[in-house]
Design an enzyme around this catalytic site. Structure first.
Site, mmCIF file in Angstrom:
data_model
loop_
_atom_site.group_PDB
_atom_site.id
_atom_site.type_symbol
_atom_site.label_atom_id
_atom_site.label_comp_id
_atom_site.label_asym_id
_atom_site.label_seq_id
_atom_site.Cartn_x
_atom_site.Cartn_y
_atom_site.Cartn_z
ATOM 1 N N LYS A 15 39.787 128.304 155.125
ATOM 2 C CA LYS A 15 40.117 129.478 155.946
ATOM 3 C C LYS A 15 41.621 129.672 156.082
ATOM 4 O O LYS A 15 42.149 130.760 155.868
ATOM 5 C CB LYS A 15 39.483 129.355 157.350
ATOM 6 N N ARG A 90 33.855 130.616 167.416
ATOM 7 C CA ARG A 90 33.151 129.405 166.976
ATOM 8 C C ARG A 90 31.879 129.173 167.768
ATOM 9 O O ARG A 90 31.190 128.183 167.503
ATOM 10 C CB ARG A 90 34.067 128.194 167.159
ATOM 11 N N ARG A 129 44.203 116.447 153.526
ATOM 12 C CA ARG A 129 45.025 117.600 153.935
ATOM 13 C C ARG A 129 46.349 117.162 154.567
ATOM 14 O O ARG A 129 46.421 116.209 155.328
ATOM 15 C CB ARG A 129 44.247 118.444 154.963
ATOM 16 N N ARG A 162 47.071 115.622 160.346
ATOM 17 C CA ARG A 162 46.536 115.891 161.680
ATOM 18 C C ARG A 162 45.696 114.713 162.151
ATOM 19 O O ARG A 162 44.949 114.129 161.365
ATOM 20 C CB ARG A 162 45.658 117.150 161.637
ATOM 21 N N ARG A 173 33.321 116.725 163.526
ATOM 22 C CA ARG A 173 33.582 118.172 163.494
ATOM 23 C C ARG A 173 32.520 118.911 162.682
ATOM 24 O O ARG A 173 32.164 120.041 163.007
ATOM 25 C CB ARG A 173 34.987 118.434 162.925
HETATM 26 P P1 ADP Z 1 40.270 125.263 156.985
HETATM 27 O O1 ADP Z 1 41.392 126.132 157.523
HETATM 28 O O2 ADP Z 1 39.028 126.054 156.688
HETATM 29 O O3 ADP Z 1 39.979 124.060 157.835
HETATM 30 P P2 ADP Z 1 42.187 124.656 154.846
HETATM 31 O O4 ADP Z 1 42.536 126.010 154.332
HETATM 32 O O5 ADP Z 1 43.210 123.959 155.671
HETATM 33 O O6 ADP Z 1 40.743 124.674 155.583
HETATM 34 O O7 ADP Z 1 41.817 123.747 153.577
HETATM 35 C C1 ADP Z 1 41.422 122.382 153.765
HETATM 36 C C2 ADP Z 1 42.057 121.509 152.698
HETATM 37 O O8 ADP Z 1 41.506 121.847 151.421
HETATM 38 C C3 ADP Z 1 43.569 121.682 152.565
HETATM 39 O O9 ADP Z 1 44.097 120.427 152.261
HETATM 40 C C4 ADP Z 1 43.719 122.646 151.393
HETATM 41 O O10 ADP Z 1 44.928 122.419 150.676
HETATM 42 C C5 ADP Z 1 42.517 122.311 150.529
HETATM 43 N N1 ADP Z 1 41.935 123.471 149.843
HETATM 44 C C6 ADP Z 1 41.855 124.757 150.279
HETATM 45 N N2 ADP Z 1 41.220 125.537 149.380
HETATM 46 C C7 ADP Z 1 40.881 124.722 148.357
HETATM 47 C C8 ADP Z 1 40.210 124.923 147.080
HETATM 48 N N3 ADP Z 1 39.746 126.131 146.752
HETATM 49 N N4 ADP Z 1 40.048 123.851 146.283
HETATM 50 C C9 ADP Z 1 40.505 122.628 146.651
HETATM 51 N N5 ADP Z 1 41.146 122.371 147.795
HETATM 52 C C10 ADP Z 1 41.338 123.397 148.642
HETATM 53 P P1 AMP Z 2 41.010 124.080 163.350
HETATM 54 O O1 AMP Z 2 42.498 124.082 163.211
HETATM 55 O O2 AMP Z 2 40.436 125.462 163.241
HETATM 56 O O3 AMP Z 2 40.342 123.094 162.441
HETATM 57 O O4 AMP Z 2 40.704 123.627 164.843
HETATM 58 C C1 AMP Z 2 41.067 122.336 165.305
HETATM 59 C C2 AMP Z 2 40.368 122.035 166.625
HETATM 60 O O5 AMP Z 2 40.796 122.970 167.634
HETATM 61 C C3 AMP Z 2 38.845 122.152 166.605
HETATM 62 O O6 AMP Z 2 38.208 120.985 166.139
HETATM 63 C C4 AMP Z 2 38.548 122.434 168.082
HETATM 64 O O7 AMP Z 2 38.632 121.256 168.864
HETATM 65 C C5 AMP Z 2 39.718 123.329 168.483
HETATM 66 N N1 AMP Z 2 39.414 124.764 168.279
HETATM 67 C C6 AMP Z 2 40.005 125.618 167.397
HETATM 68 N N2 AMP Z 2 39.479 126.843 167.488
HETATM 69 C C7 AMP Z 2 38.516 126.774 168.439
HETATM 70 C C8 AMP Z 2 37.588 127.693 168.990
HETATM 71 N N3 AMP Z 2 37.524 128.974 168.563
HETATM 72 N N4 AMP Z 2 36.739 127.261 169.963
HETATM 73 C C9 AMP Z 2 36.775 125.988 170.405
HETATM 74 N N5 AMP Z 2 37.611 125.068 169.921
HETATM 75 C C10 AMP Z 2 38.478 125.445 168.951
#
Ligand code: ADP
Ligand code: AMP
Length: 216
Positions: A15, A90, A129, A162, A173
């Site tokens: 995302k 969410r 990540r 993180r 999660r």
């Molecule tokens: P989200 O925001 O949904 O939690 P991220 O965009 O941060 O996910 O992506 C999670 C991890 O996967 C990051 O380390 C990112 O660099 C990697 N990633 C994102 N898209 C892809 C892809 N299409 N293929 C492989 N790795 C990816």
């Molecule tokens: P994310 O960066 O989206 O992976 O979110 C990291 C953490 O923040 C999650 O595991 C939740 O603990 C909290 N969080 C982020 N967005 C929300 C949401 N919309 N509702 C509740 N918790 C959230």
């Protein structure tokens, strides 16, 4: 063709990665509740102190807190041409609150992009990540490494892992996602807003698929 977009998907689906590309393409802001909460935790604000215990466990932060954050953020003037919600809503309660908020501004959601990736790939993505302390951009040790080790290509700030990206917390999660967030797939499907996109493949190809869906 409207650009009020929700990116829905489990942790690690891509995302944030896709949001960063879409905001350049469409010149609309990314609104990530995760990023906003991490900033609040770092600054030790009241919301940050309250949110931290939930984030550390891989649980969701209470709805009232997150809804308040989104209300404040959407009232800023930069989202008039559209916005990308990344990680919100969410829960069904958050989705209901969002609909009411938008309606009072004569707005609505145009597309809910649901990005699907299998759980083992999600775990591999999240445990590798790296996140930028400055702009929040995500990288991956193997799948998307920065040009210079430990440094963000976009803003030059330091990259870190993180706390909640450790495997144990990531597994928690995923369970949280299944029980509390996955019901939104049916919720938005019923409203005719759901646009499913396969999240496996190169970052570039997935971005092209998203653009096709949005511009259809
Ligand atoms: P989200 O925001 O949904 O939690 P991220 O965009 O941060 O996910 O992506 C999670 C991890 O996967 C990051 O380390 C990112 O660099 C990697 N990633 C994102 N898209 C892809 C892809 N299409 N293929 C492989 N790795 C990816
Ligand atoms: P994310 O960066 O989206 O992976 O979110 C990291 C953490 O923040 C999650 O595991 C939740 O603990 C909290 N969080 C982020 N967005 C929300 C949401 N919309 N509702 C509740 N918790 C959230």
């Amino acid at each position: 063709m409207g650009f009020n977009i929700i990116l829905l998907g489990p942790p690690g689906a891509g995302k944030g990665t896709q949001a960063k590309l879409l905001i350049k393409r469409y010149r609309i802001p990314q609104i990530s509740t995760g990023d906003i909460l991490r900033t609040a935790v770092k600054e030790q604000t009241r919301s940050g102190v309250r949110a931290k215990e939930f984030m550390d466990k891989g649980a969701l932060v209470p709805d009232d807190l997150v809804i308040e954050i989104i209300k404040d953020r959407l009232s800023m003037p930069d989202s008039t041409a559209g916005f990308i919600l990344d990680g919100f809503p969410r829960t069904v309660a958050q989705a209901d609150a969002l609909a009411i908020m938008l309606k009072s501004d004569d707005k609505s959601i145009d597309h809910v992009i649901s990005i699907t990736v299998d759980n083992e790939e999600l775990v591999q993505r999240v445990i590798g990540r790296l996140t930028c302390r400055g702009c929040g951009r995500g990288y991956h040790l193997r799948f998307d490494p920065p040009v210079e080790k430990g440094v963000c290509n976009a803003c030059g700030s330091e990259l870190y892992q993180r706390d909640d990206d450790k495997e144990e917390t990531m597994r928690a999660r995923l369970l949280t996602y299944e029980s509390q967030t996955a019901p939104l797939i049916q919720y938005y499907s019923t409203l005719g807003l759901l646009r499913p996109v396969d999240g496996l493949g190169s970052i570039h190809d997935i971005n092209e698929s998203l653009a096709q869906v949005l511009e259809r």
